[in-house]
Write a protein that holds these residues in place. Structure first.
Motif, PDB file in Angstrom:
ATOM      1  N   VAL A  51       0.859  -1.184   0.000  1.00  0.00           N
ATOM      2  CA  VAL A  51       0.000   0.000   0.000  1.00  0.00           C
ATOM      3  C   VAL A  51       0.895   1.232   0.000  1.00  0.00           C
ATOM      4  O   VAL A  51       1.750   1.399   0.879  1.00  0.00           O
ATOM      5  CB  VAL A  51      -0.929   0.025   1.228  1.00  0.00           C
ATOM      6  CG1 VAL A  51      -1.792   1.289   1.216  1.00  0.00           C
ATOM      7  CG2 VAL A  51      -1.812  -1.214   1.260  1.00  0.00           C
ATOM      8  N   TYR A  52       0.711   2.085  -1.013  1.00  0.00           N
ATOM      9  CA  TYR A  52       1.516   3.293  -1.159  1.00  0.00           C
ATOM     10  C   TYR A  52       0.619   4.524  -0.978  1.00  0.00           C
ATOM     11  O   TYR A  52      -0.440   4.618  -1.613  1.00  0.00           O
ATOM     12  CB  TYR A  52       2.148   3.363  -2.553  1.00  0.00           C
ATOM     13  CG  TYR A  52       2.916   2.136  -2.959  1.00  0.00           C
ATOM     14  CD1 TYR A  52       4.250   1.974  -2.615  1.00  0.00           C
ATOM     15  CD2 TYR A  52       2.309   1.129  -3.712  1.00  0.00           C
ATOM     16  CE1 TYR A  52       4.964   0.844  -3.009  1.00  0.00           C
ATOM     17  CE2 TYR A  52       3.008   0.000  -4.115  1.00  0.00           C
ATOM     18  CZ  TYR A  52       4.334  -0.131  -3.751  1.00  0.00           C
ATOM     19  OH  TYR A  52       5.036  -1.253  -4.143  1.00  0.00           O
ATOM     20  N   ASP A  53       1.045   5.463  -0.141  1.00  0.00           N
ATOM     21  CA  ASP A  53       0.389   6.761  -0.050  1.00  0.00           C
ATOM     22  C   ASP A  53       1.258   7.773  -0.776  1.00  0.00           C
ATOM     23  O   ASP A  53       2.419   8.005  -0.401  1.00  0.00           O
ATOM     24  CB  ASP A  53       0.198   7.188   1.404  1.00  0.00           C
ATOM     25  CG  ASP A  53      -1.017   6.529   2.048  1.00  0.00           C
ATOM     26  OD1 ASP A  53      -1.633   5.663   1.399  1.00  0.00           O
ATOM     27  OD2 ASP A  53      -1.345   6.875   3.203  1.00  0.00           O
ATOM     28  N   LEU A  54       0.695   8.372  -1.814  1.00  0.00           N
ATOM     29  CA  LEU A  54       1.424   9.319  -2.650  1.00  0.00           C
ATOM     30  C   LEU A  54       0.896  10.733  -2.407  1.00  0.00           C
ATOM     31  O   LEU A  54      -0.299  10.986  -2.545  1.00  0.00           O
ATOM     32  CB  LEU A  54       1.247   8.946  -4.128  1.00  0.00           C
ATOM     33  CG  LEU A  54       1.732   9.952  -5.166  1.00  0.00           C
ATOM     34  CD1 LEU A  54       3.233  10.191  -5.039  1.00  0.00           C
ATOM     35  CD2 LEU A  54       1.372   9.474  -6.574  1.00  0.00           C
ATOM     36  N   HIS A  55       1.798  11.639  -2.025  1.00  0.00           N
ATOM     37  CA  HIS A  55       1.461  13.045  -1.808  1.00  0.00           C
ATOM     38  C   HIS A  55       1.980  13.857  -2.989  1.00  0.00           C
ATOM     39  O   HIS A  55       3.168  13.820  -3.303  1.00  0.00           O
ATOM     40  CB  HIS A  55       2.111  13.563  -0.526  1.00  0.00           C
ATOM     41  CG  HIS A  55       1.569  12.941   0.729  1.00  0.00           C
ATOM     42  ND1 HIS A  55       0.929  13.671   1.704  1.00  0.00           N
ATOM     43  CD2 HIS A  55       1.569  11.658   1.164  1.00  0.00           C
ATOM     44  CE1 HIS A  55       0.561  12.872   2.691  1.00  0.00           C
ATOM     45  NE2 HIS A  55       0.942  11.638   2.389  1.00  0.00           N
ATOM     46  N   VAL A  56       1.079  14.588  -3.632  1.00  0.00           N
ATOM     47  CA  VAL A  56       1.454  15.525  -4.694  1.00  0.00           C
ATOM     48  C   VAL A  56       0.800  16.855  -4.349  1.00  0.00           C
ATOM     49  O   VAL A  56      -0.401  17.038  -4.555  1.00  0.00           O
ATOM     50  CB  VAL A  56       0.994  15.042  -6.081  1.00  0.00           C
ATOM     51  CG1 VAL A  56       1.420  16.048  -7.153  1.00  0.00           C
ATOM     52  CG2 VAL A  56       1.548  13.666  -6.402  1.00  0.00           C
ATOM     53  N   GLY A  57       1.568  17.766  -3.791  1.00  0.00           N
ATOM     54  CA  GLY A  57       0.974  19.009  -3.297  1.00  0.00           C
ATOM     55  C   GLY A  57      -0.018  18.689  -2.187  1.00  0.00           C
ATOM     56  O   GLY A  57       0.296  17.969  -1.241  1.00  0.00           O
ATOM     57  N   ASP A  58      -1.240  19.210  -2.318  1.00  0.00           N
ATOM     58  CA  ASP A  58      -2.264  18.938  -1.312  1.00  0.00           C
ATOM     59  C   ASP A  58      -3.101  17.711  -1.645  1.00  0.00           C
ATOM     60  O   ASP A  58      -4.086  17.410  -0.970  1.00  0.00           O
ATOM     61  CB  ASP A  58      -3.176  20.150  -1.125  1.00  0.00           C
ATOM     62  CG  ASP A  58      -3.943  20.522  -2.393  1.00  0.00           C
ATOM     63  OD1 ASP A  58      -3.660  19.927  -3.461  1.00  0.00           O
ATOM     64  OD2 ASP A  58      -4.810  21.398  -2.328  1.00  0.00           O
ATOM     65  N   ILE A  59      -2.707  16.989  -2.690  1.00  0.00           N
ATOM     66  CA  ILE A  59      -3.402  15.764  -3.088  1.00  0.00           C
ATOM     67  C   ILE A  59      -2.730  14.563  -2.429  1.00  0.00           C
ATOM     68  O   ILE A  59      -1.507  14.459  -2.423  1.00  0.00           O
ATOM     69  CB  ILE A  59      -3.387  15.594  -4.619  1.00  0.00           C
ATOM     70  CG1 ILE A  59      -4.155  16.734  -5.294  1.00  0.00           C
ATOM     71  CG2 ILE A  59      -3.950  14.242  -5.031  1.00  0.00           C
ATOM     72  CD1 ILE A  59      -3.994  16.773  -6.796  1.00  0.00           C
ATOM     73  N   VAL A  60      -3.539  13.684  -1.862  1.00  0.00           N
ATOM     74  CA  VAL A  60      -3.025  12.440  -1.288  1.00  0.00           C
ATOM     75  C   VAL A  60      -3.842  11.285  -1.847  1.00  0.00           C
ATOM     76  O   VAL A  60      -5.069  11.261  -1.714  1.00  0.00           O
ATOM     77  CB  VAL A  60      -3.099  12.419   0.251  1.00  0.00           C
ATOM     78  CG1 VAL A  60      -2.445  11.142   0.788  1.00  0.00           C
ATOM     79  CG2 VAL A  60      -2.438  13.646   0.850  1.00  0.00           C
ATOM     80  N   LEU A  61      -3.164  10.354  -2.485  1.00  0.00           N
ATOM     81  CA  LEU A  61      -3.814   9.176  -3.038  1.00  0.00           C
ATOM     82  C   LEU A  61      -3.210   7.925  -2.414  1.00  0.00           C
ATOM     83  O   LEU A  61      -2.007   7.873  -2.156  1.00  0.00           O
ATOM     84  CB  LEU A  61      -3.627   9.105  -4.554  1.00  0.00           C
ATOM     85  CG  LEU A  61      -4.308  10.186  -5.386  1.00  0.00           C
ATOM     86  CD1 LEU A  61      -3.934  10.036  -6.852  1.00  0.00           C
ATOM     87  CD2 LEU A  61      -5.817  10.139  -5.220  1.00  0.00           C
ATOM     88  N   ARG A  62      -4.059   6.941  -2.184  1.00  0.00           N
ATOM     89  CA  ARG A  62      -3.584   5.641  -1.710  1.00  0.00           C
ATOM     90  C   ARG A  62      -3.705   4.629  -2.840  1.00  0.00           C
ATOM     91  O   ARG A  62      -4.793   4.419  -3.386  1.00  0.00           O
ATOM     92  CB  ARG A  62      -4.397   5.179  -0.496  1.00  0.00           C
ATOM     93  CG  ARG A  62      -4.052   3.754  -0.041  1.00  0.00           C
ATOM     94  CD  ARG A  62      -4.544   3.488   1.362  1.00  0.00           C
ATOM     95  NE  ARG A  62      -3.807   4.331   2.309  1.00  0.00           N
ATOM     96  CZ  ARG A  62      -4.104   4.416   3.611  1.00  0.00           C
ATOM     97  NH1 ARG A  62      -5.121   3.726   4.105  1.00  0.00           N
ATOM     98  NH2 ARG A  62      -3.391   5.190   4.399  1.00  0.00           N
TER      99      ARG A  62
END
Length: 233
Positions: free
Chosen positions: A136-147
């Motif tokens: 399981v990866y949590d990716l932060h791009v600016g204020d966006i967070v996707l799992r």
């Protein structure tokens, strides 16, 4: 149906007349992530004029690609019909084909939750993931967070932030905690293409590990990969 007719009796012509008008395919892209209110679509496509968005939605509904339905706690939303959902492999293939031409973002280019979600789904290699342990990866791009929850050849991408987007009833939700949390900018494209190894990406500050096992970036790079001519050379 779209107002433009090419006057040819051909399946490709029919497809282009349905989804080839400006912005239509990006509306489909965002609806492949999930149902969206009109305001969500406008927010996800900030440069689309409101009259064009309304026109494209009307055309896509008339073509049987999109429908408007009630969704609990969200009111009326737009979603793809079964016919519209058949566009998913086509959109993903177009994303892979266009990936090589992306280059670096322009000063006015925007990154949205749905565009990153579809980028992950585009780059996902189910065959490679099937032979690797789940992660399981949590990716932060600016204020966006996707799992990105990878389990065998199955990928579930969940939006963690910003919150408030409607979700299709019955959409899978998994309680697993992330194995790796990392932040990235547009340069993550160079990792997905194989131009940079995860170690090089960290050294060049393209990626930054926030929490978890940094060695899992290697597994991420194996799981999410689109080969380009530059990487293959």
């Amino acid at each position: 149906m779209a107002s433009r007719s090419y006057g040819q009796y051909c399946g490709v012509t029919s497809a282009v007349e349905l989804i080839g008008e400006r912005w239509a395919l990006l509306i489909v892209r965002d609806l492949l992530v999930g149902p969206r209110r009109y305001t969500d679509l406008k927010q996800g496509l900030p440069k689309i004029p409101t009259n064009i968005l309304s026109t494209r939605l009307k055309e896509l509904q008339e073509g049987g690609v999109v429908r408007r339905v009630p969704l609990l706690h969200c009111g009326l939303v737009y979603e793809l019909t079964p016919y519209g959902r058949e566009l998913e492999p086509i959109v993903l293939a177009l994303g892979r084909w266009g990936f090589a031409a992306m280059g670096d973002p322009g000063p006015d280019d925007v990154v949205t939750v749905d565009s990153i979600t579809m980028a992950l789904r585009t780059a996902f290699r189910a065959d490679a993931a099937a032979s690797l342990p789940s992660a399981v990866y949590d990716l932060h791009v600016g204020d966006i967070v996707l799992r990105a929850d990878v389990d065998g050849d199955d990928l579930v991408v969940t939006q963690l932030a910003p919150a408030g987007r409607p979700t299709a009833p019955g959409a899978p939700r998994r309680a697993r905690e992330p194995d790796l949390v990392f932040a990235a900018g547009p340069g993550i494209r160079r990792v997905i293409s194989g131009e940079l190894t995860p170690t090089e990406a960290i050294d060049q500050e393209v990626l930054a590990v926030v929490d978890g096992d940094a060695t899992l970036l290697e597994r991420f790079a194996e799981t999410f990969f689109i080969e380009t001519a530059a990487a293959a050379a």
